[in-house]
Scaffold this active site. Structure first.
Site, PDB file in Angstrom:
ATOM      1  N   ASN B 384       0.692  -1.342   0.045  1.00  0.00           N
ATOM      2  CA  ASN B 384      -0.085   0.007  -0.024  1.00  0.00           C
ATOM      3  C   ASN B 384       0.887   1.306  -0.044  1.00  0.00           C
ATOM      4  OD1 ASN B 384      -1.715   2.091   0.523  1.00  0.00           O
ATOM      5  ND2 ASN B 384      -3.065   0.829   1.827  1.00  0.00           N
ATOM      6  N   ASP B 385       1.333   1.704   1.195  1.00  0.00           N
ATOM      7  CA  ASP B 385       2.161   2.830   1.164  1.00  0.00           C
ATOM      8  C   ASP B 385       3.311   2.836   0.451  1.00  0.00           C
ATOM      9  OD1 ASP B 385       0.319   3.595   3.103  1.00  0.00           O
ATOM     10  OD2 ASP B 385       1.713   2.797   4.817  1.00  0.00           O
ATOM     11  N   VAL B 386       3.953   1.867   0.243  1.00  0.00           N
ATOM     12  CA  VAL B 386       5.180   1.856  -0.816  1.00  0.00           C
ATOM     13  C   VAL B 386       4.990   2.007  -2.248  1.00  0.00           C
ATOM     14  CG1 VAL B 386       6.193   0.314   0.960  1.00  0.00           C
ATOM     15  CG2 VAL B 386       5.102  -0.722  -1.177  1.00  0.00           C
ATOM     16  N   SER B 425      -1.443   1.884   7.575  1.00  0.00           N
ATOM     17  CA  SER B 425      -1.096   3.270   8.391  1.00  0.00           C
ATOM     18  C   SER B 425      -2.143   4.177   8.330  1.00  0.00           C
ATOM     19  CB  SER B 425       0.202   3.801   7.513  1.00  0.00           C
ATOM     20  OG  SER B 425      -0.358   3.988   5.978  1.00  0.00           O
TER      21      SER B 425
END
Lengths: 98, 458
Positions: B384-386, B425
């Site tokens: 996700n965040d990456v 997150s």
């Protein structure tokens, strides 16, 4: 041991560690952390000496646990690292392919 | 006899450095750990002849302790699943730190005449060894899910700071107390060190844990090195300091990959961004597995971006099967790994290696980021965040500035995701709303299964 000799050893060892690790590719960071974790399992020999020259009962009990924990560090660190590294295979290396 | 012991320590030090050096390439990394293991065995056996080990009973006692600790750790290490590796490293590291602290305890309780430097290093080693012990155990408990809560309270930094200050003052009293410091002070000193290590790790969230484990690893190395000086043992000094500096470098590399300065990891909470995050425009567009299969089967180049979600769903074996299917059809397939994919840098590589994926089709962020614009399909699984482009474009995003995989620049993106919610997150991912992105909902393993059977039918 002479204070300055020890200082030289510390200095050279620090640079060695830094140099050796700086060339390791990211894909090996986890096994490497585990591998360096194994290397400080050498604390086992210190724990053996500590227990070996313990005189009172208290010292012996503490020394016993020192050896116990240190052996856990060394044995566990080795098994885990070896298991991880064993799995890394390249496509040219087909024998372990599932 | 002393000559033999010293020679074996020298051999061990050489083998450790040689072994670590060998680990710098995946093709002979395994030999590296084996050589280091040989060094450990030589040093351990030779230590039985160390002049400080008096008497046969002591040897028996040593053997019992070693057998017990070694057996328990060996058997638990054999059983542990690859996904649980980070916490095991933390656990074993804690044991080492504890051992270094206990050595210091034995030496300090003896109250023999030590030279001033020896006494100071014994105390410093005791402090950091004890901290590494309790801190690592907390890290283990958190990752293992034994301790779920992240305890934070106002003034926490102040309480920690005071605890540390008192510990240091007690340490100074011992270090400069000659050979008649009070045993009570020594006891309180160890107790507070233990407490401080735990308190340092308790407020740190799961995502930051790898950095902390790496830091404790480096600390244990230092503690071992210092206690090595106390015992005049060069093997411990060299191995300990090598690990201390290597661990420090590794900690920096990890923190950098996560765009989180070490001080931030230790002293603040995640995601304290100021200002409003940018509005996301567009909508999430769904795709069926069969259509996704066709897209990939007729692509020239496919890049797969795996995240920890893939490992949780145990989908890596199925994904590798999918890759093999695509390769048979002549599609070029590469894996793109973000440094913080998985639970610590390199963890994802271990998980893929376990599934049988060869390491030469796995690429780092720097190696692959330029290839996304020429890629037909990027398949994002459980990451996700990456891959969130907000890290590049939105200065108010908590992850702004973090290096990401530029998946959004490829021609098509397929995201396999369990549900529509925000990720780990809690940050909205702009990639999911992009025009060239299609969402494929479902359990990663099930979806991978569907993709494999759909491609077979084409």
């Amino acid at each position: 041991m002479e204070g300055f000799v020890a200082l030289y050893i510390f200095m050279l060892a620090a640079f060695t560690g830094y140099e050796v690790i700086s060339k390791v590719p990211v894909i090996l960071h986890t096994p490497l952390m585990s591998g360096s974790n194994f290397v400080h399992g050498i604390v086992l020999v210190g724990a053996m000496v500590a227990l070996g020259h313990a005189d009172t009962k208290l010292e012996m009990i503490i020394g016993f646990f020192a050896v116990l924990l240190a052996a856990g560090n060394a044995a566990g660190g080795y098994v885990v690292t070896e298991r991880m590294l064993e799995m890394f295979k390249s496509s040219g290396d087909k024998k372990g392919d599932k | 006899m002393d000559y033999l012991v010293q020679a074996s320590y020298f051999a061990a030090a050489v083998l450790f450095i040689y072994g670590l050096k060998k680990m710098s390439s995946p093709s002979h990394a395994r030999k590296g750990i084996v050589w280091a293991g040989v060094g450990m065995v030589i040093a351990t056996l030779a230590t039985y002849f160390h002049p400080s080990i008096h008497g046969f009973e002591k040897m028996i006692l040593i053997t019992i302790a070693m057998g017990l600790g070694g057996y328990l750790a060996w058997s638990s290490g054999k059983k542990v699943a690859m996904t649980d590796m980070p916490q095991m490293v933390a656990l074993y590291n804690g044991l080492g730190g504890g051992a270094a602290a206990l050595i210091a305890a034995v030496e300090l309780i003896r109250q023999e005449n030590m030279s001033q430097i020896v006494q100071i290093l014994a105390v410093i080693g005791a402090l950091i060894g004890t901290m590494a012990f309790s801190g690592s155990l907390v890290a283990y408990a958190k990752l293992q899910g034994i301790m779920r809560k992240t305890l934070r309270f106002p003034g926490q930094q102040l309480v920690n700071g005071i605890t540390f200050l008192v510990t240091v003052i007690l340490g100074l009293m011992i270090a400069f107390g000659g050979s008649d410091y009070s045993m009570f002070v020594l006891f309180v000193f160890f107790l507070l060190s233990l407490l401080f290590g735990a308190m340092m790790a308790v407020p740190i969230g799961g995502a930051d844990m790898p950095v902390v484990i790496s830091l404790f690893n480096a600390l244990t190395g230092l503690a071992v090195g210092f206690e090595g000086y106390v015992l005049a043992n060069p093997a411990m000094m060299i191995a300990g300091i090598v690990v201390g500096s290597a661990g420090t470098l590794l900690t920096q590399l990890m923190a950098k990959a996560m765009n989180r300065p070490i001080s931030n990891v230790l002293f603040s909470n995640f995601g304290e961004a100021s200002g409003e995050a940018q509005e996301v425009t567009g909508s999430m567009k769904e795709i069926e597995a069969s259509d996704a299969a066709v897209m990939m089967a007729f692509a020239e180049k496919v890049i797969i971006v795996p995240g920890y979600g893939m490992a949780v769903a145990q989908a890596q074996h199925k994904i590798w099967e999918l890759v093999k299917q695509l390769q048979e059809r002549g599609v070029t397939v590469k894996f793109a790994i973000h440094p913080v994919a998985g639970r610590m840098p390199g963890h994802m590589n271990v998980l893929l290696a376990e599934a049988g994926v060869p390491y030469d089709i796995i690429y780092d962020l720097d190696e692959i980021n330029e290839e996304f614009p020429t890629t037909d399909v990027t398949l994002v699984i459980g990451a996700n965040d990456v891959v969130n482009p907000a890290a590049r474009t939105d200065p108010n995003s908590p992850i702004h500035g973090m290096p990401i995989l530029n998946a959004d620049k490829s021609k098509n993106v397929i995201v396999i995701k369990r549900g529509k919610g925000k990720g780990f997150s809690g940050i909205e991912n702009h990639l999911f709303f992009a025009d060239n992105t299609r969402m494929l909902y479902g359990d990663a393993q099930q979806v991978a299964n569907d993709l494999v059977s759909d491609i077979k039918e084409i």
